[in-house]
Design an enzyme around this catalytic site. Sequence first.
Site, PDB file in Angstrom:
ATOM      1  N   GLU A 107       0.740   3.881   1.819  1.00 62.79           N
ATOM      2  CA  GLU A 107       1.163   4.144   3.151  1.00 62.79           C
ATOM      3  C   GLU A 107       2.598   3.513   3.553  1.00 62.79           C
ATOM      4  OE1 GLU A 107      -3.575   4.232   3.555  1.00 62.79           O
ATOM      5  OE2 GLU A 107      -1.695   3.457   2.273  1.00 62.79           O
ATOM      6  N   HIS A 144       0.626  -1.225   0.055  1.00 57.90           N
ATOM      7  CA  HIS A 144       0.059  -0.017  -0.153  1.00 57.90           C
ATOM      8  C   HIS A 144       0.739   1.344   0.073  1.00 57.90           C
ATOM      9  CE1 HIS A 144      -3.768  -2.032   1.749  1.00 57.90           C
ATOM     10  NE2 HIS A 144      -3.254  -2.751   0.752  1.00 57.90           N
TER      11      HIS A 144
END
Length: 162
Positions: free
Chosen positions: A63, A61
Amino acid sequence: MTDKLSKPSDEDQHWMRHALELAARAEAAGEVPVGAVLVRDGELLGEGCNGPIAAHDPTAHAEIAALRAAAARVGNYRLPGATLYVTLEPCPMCVGAMIHARVARLVYGAADPKTGAVGGALDLLGHPSHNHRIEVTGGVLAETCAEQLRAFFRTRRQSRTQ
């Protein structure tokens, strides 16, 4: 402390625009358009965009990529005083990583009522068992972030029906 209604600063908008550019890179690569930027004291420490399809990695992801890049840069998995900017409300995995990294603040764009873990579907940051609190500002450039995602999925649905 969660303050999802505070007015975003010029700095918040600046870094969210940068995250939107990273999301566009993800989209160009065929990934869901999400971008993330980790900043401390006005300095970019790490950035990332979604990449689970290309990497064959469910943890890739935006993040997580930004957190990994920042931790490698500073030589420590703890990132106190840092702010994570992300175009979409983080999922439970990403919230857990932010807590472990001791991120001080989260700024996100679009809310995610289906899988968001900062108040969308659930609120992991508000859970009393955590020994670290992250300040939250949501809705920064929310419409722009949401439209980028809607357009991506609209195009994907149209291409499947043709």
